[in-house]
Design a protein around this motif. Structure first.
Motif, short mmCIF file in Angstrom:
data_model
loop_
_atom_site.label_atom_id
_atom_site.label_comp_id
_atom_site.label_asym_id
_atom_site.label_seq_id
_atom_site.Cartn_x
_atom_site.Cartn_y
_atom_site.Cartn_z
N VAL A 58 39.22 58.49 0.94
CA VAL A 58 39.37 58.36 2.26
C VAL A 58 40.96 58.64 2.76
N GLY A 59 41.78 58.07 2.18
CA GLY A 59 43.24 58.35 2.20
C GLY A 59 43.61 59.84 2.12
N GLN A 60 43.15 60.44 0.91
CA GLN A 60 43.23 61.66 0.50
C GLN A 60 42.74 62.81 1.40
N ARG A 61 41.63 62.35 2.28
CA ARG A 61 41.08 63.27 3.24
C ARG A 61 42.07 63.28 4.30
N TYR A 62 42.44 62.25 4.89
CA TYR A 62 43.57 62.50 6.00
C TYR A 62 44.48 63.48 5.51
N ILE A 63 45.05 63.21 4.28
CA ILE A 63 46.15 64.01 3.84
C ILE A 63 45.77 65.61 3.97
N ASN A 64 44.44 65.91 3.49
CA ASN A 64 43.90 66.98 3.62
C ASN A 64 43.83 67.56 5.00
N MET A 65 43.58 66.59 6.08
CA MET A 65 43.28 67.34 7.28
C MET A 65 44.17 67.20 8.23
N LEU A 66 45.35 66.27 7.89
CA LEU A 66 46.52 66.25 8.84
C LEU A 66 47.83 67.07 8.44
N GLY A 67 47.41 67.71 7.47
CA GLY A 67 48.64 68.45 6.65
C GLY A 67 48.95 69.89 7.85
N LYS A 68 47.89 70.28 8.69
CA LYS A 68 48.16 71.18 9.66
C LYS A 68 47.94 70.85 11.02
N HIS A 69 47.74 69.60 11.23
CA HIS A 69 47.23 69.15 12.52
C HIS A 69 48.21 69.43 13.67
N PRO A 70 47.77 70.21 14.62
CA PRO A 70 48.86 70.65 15.76
C PRO A 70 49.64 69.71 16.63
N THR A 71 48.72 68.40 16.63
CA THR A 71 49.78 67.21 17.42
C THR A 71 50.06 66.06 16.57
N ILE A 72 49.35 65.87 15.47
CA ILE A 72 49.57 64.49 14.86
C ILE A 72 50.40 64.92 13.41
N LYS A 73 51.44 64.23 13.26
CA LYS A 73 52.41 64.42 12.26
C LYS A 73 52.39 63.15 11.27
N LEU A 74 51.86 63.52 10.32
CA LEU A 74 51.53 62.25 9.25
C LEU A 74 52.94 62.16 8.52
N GLU A 75 53.65 60.99 8.68
CA GLU A 75 55.06 60.75 8.32
C GLU A 75 55.23 59.77 7.15
N ILE A 76 54.23 58.44 7.28
CA ILE A 76 54.26 57.53 6.37
C ILE A 76 53.26 57.26 5.48
N LEU A 77 53.38 57.19 4.22
CA LEU A 77 52.08 56.75 3.31
C LEU A 77 52.26 55.40 2.88
N MET A 78 51.20 54.61 2.80
CA MET A 78 51.39 53.20 2.43
C MET A 78 50.25 52.94 1.52
N GLY A 79 50.61 51.94 0.49
CA GLY A 79 49.50 51.57 -0.53
C GLY A 79 49.76 50.27 -0.90
N GLY A 80 48.74 50.09 -2.18
CA GLY A 80 48.71 48.77 -2.86
C GLY A 80 49.61 48.71 -3.78
N GLU A 81 48.83 48.78 -4.97
CA GLU A 81 49.52 48.96 -6.54
C GLU A 81 50.40 50.38 -6.41
N SER A 82 50.21 51.31 -5.54
CA SER A 82 50.95 52.48 -5.58
C SER A 82 52.32 52.75 -5.10
N ALA A 83 52.54 51.25 -4.21
CA ALA A 83 53.65 51.27 -3.53
C ALA A 83 54.96 51.36 -4.58
N GLY A 84 55.92 52.13 -3.94
CA GLY A 84 57.30 51.94 -4.52
C GLY A 84 57.02 53.14 -5.68
N LYS A 85 55.94 54.10 -5.81
CA LYS A 85 55.87 55.17 -6.83
C LYS A 85 55.87 56.64 -5.87
#
Ligand SMILES: NC(=O)c1ccc[n+]([C@@H]2O[C@H](COP(=O)([O-])OP(=O)(O)OC[C@H]3O[C@@H](n4cnc5c(N)ncnc54)[C@H](OP(=O)(O)O)[C@@H]3O)[C@@H](O)[C@H]2O)c1
Length: 353
Positions: free
Chosen positions: A15-42
């Motif tokens: 689902v997280g990937q779908r957000y990136i896919n949908m928010l990439g060109k969103h006119p009013t919402i800018k996705l600025e920060i990505l957070m994770g569990g095991e992937s944090a720091g990568k």
């Protein structure tokens, strides 16, 4: 609308990937920060097992995944959560206490009585629950949720059937896609050449969540709708798109053609407000005998994947019953898309920030 800064919990998941896919060109919402569990720091591009044919947008591929902590999302107005339910309750509450507006896909808070469970076309007024939530919980922020992916298409079809025709009973059988179980999901040797007639906890969730969403808000609480529902859930070897057959009973005789007209003409608050992720027509009705099909119809709608497709509308065992098949994209309409639409509605109505 103002520019909304967003952070995302569970950015590497299906689902997280779908957000990136949908928010990439969103006119009013800018996705600025990505957070994770095991992937944090990568770097996101190195940590994620990317599921789409198109490349990861460069700005996200290079972004560092941060820990799931309020400090990481500093400066953001909204936090989308695509966390597994087991960890969602504690982490989402930490963000709400710290003052963030959280919109969550996880089931952890969905049935809490002071938390709205949103499908903006069905229950926009339920956002009013947020007015009391912070005071009651002692939070500076708030949590709104979106339903289980199987519920979304179903509730969107039931809403006009109840409002316009007084539907009294619903019997539903689902054929749910593999992506609904996240990545890596169901083992290939279990699902190839197969149908699995059980999805843990799913049938109970579908009925309970649908009744809450279709319920009425009065004196600051939601009275769930009392429509009786029989639900059977199956997992099928389809990548994306949940198909459901619905048998609905009514108090009086109903003409299939009238039902088609009601469903095809259904529009609601997001359409009136022209929210960016709102499809112009939330329900698309097909007349062919062999539609809807996941491969052909899951991306239906003026915003791709945001419309529910209905077909095979016909009488049931008597003229007081209708049978139909519906299909909705589980990670778009059933997850990220409905959450983004909820955030757009919240922003328009002054609930963000
Ligand atoms: N799939 C659907 O169609 C669908 C539809 C509606 C709702 N939902 C709900 O949406 C949520 C996400 O589903 P999904 O299918 O995307 O799951 P998923 O593919 O298993 O992804 C889970 C995500 O959560 C992160 N995560 C796990 N444990 C964490 C922790 N302790 N702290 C921080 N992050 C953690 C993972 O990050 P790392 O990789 O960094 O560990 C990953 O990004 C679930 O609650 C699910 O029920 C799913």
């Amino acid at each position: 609308m103002t520019q909304v800064k967003a952070a995302l919990l569970g950015a590497t998941g299906a689902v997280g990937q779908r957000y990136i896919n949908m928010l990439g060109k969103h006119p009013t919402i800018k996705l600025e920060i990505l957070m994770g569990g095991e992937s944090a720091g990568k770097k996101y591009g190195e940590a994620v097992h990317w599921l789409f044919p198109e490349a990861i947008p460069e700005e996200y591929a290079k972004a560092m995944v941060k820990t799931a902590d309020p400090e990481s999302a500093k400066g953001c107005d909204i936090v989308f959560s695509a966390l597994p339910t087991e960890v969602a309750r504690d982490i989402e509450e930490k963000f709400a206490r710290a003052g963030f507006t959280v919109v969550s896909e996880a089931s952890a808070h969905r049935m809490d009585e002071d938390v709205p469970l949103m499908i903006p076309e069905v229950n926009a007024e339920h956002l009013k629950l947020l007015e009391k939530q912070g005071k009651k919980r002692g939070w500076k922020g708030k949590i709104a949720t979106t339903p289980n992916c199987t519920v979304t298409g179903l509730a969107m079809v039931l809403k006009p059937l109840i409002d316009a025709h007084g539907a009294k009973k619903a019997i539903v059988t689902t054929m749910q896609a593999l992506s609904g179980a996240g990545y890596p999901g169901v083992p290939s040797l279990a699902i190839a050449d197969n149908v699995i007639p059980y999805i843990k906890n799913e049938e109970e969730k579908v009925a309970k969540e649908a009744r809450k969403i279709l319920g009425t808000l009065s004196d600051g609480t939601i009275k769930p709708h009392d429509i009786p529902m029989g639900v059977t859930c199956n997992r099928v070897a389809v990548m994306d798109g949940h198909t459901e057959t619905l048998y609905a009973e009514f108090g009086e005789e109903v003409e299939p053609q009238k039902i088609v007209k009601t469903l095809a003409g259904f529009r609601s608050e997001p359409q009136k407000l022209k929210l960016p992720t709102a499809p112009e027509w939330p329900i698309v009705v097909r007349s062919e005998n062999d539609r809807p099909q996941p491969r052909l119809d899951r991306m239906a709608g003026s915003v791709p994947g945001m419309a529910v497709t209905v077909g095979r509308v016909r009488s049931g065992i008597d003229k007081k019953a209708i049978q139909l098949t519906l299909l909705s994209h589980n990670t778009i309409r059933g997850a990220a898309g409905t959450a983004i639409l909820t955030a757009e509605l919240m922003d328009r109505e002054g609930y963000t920030g």
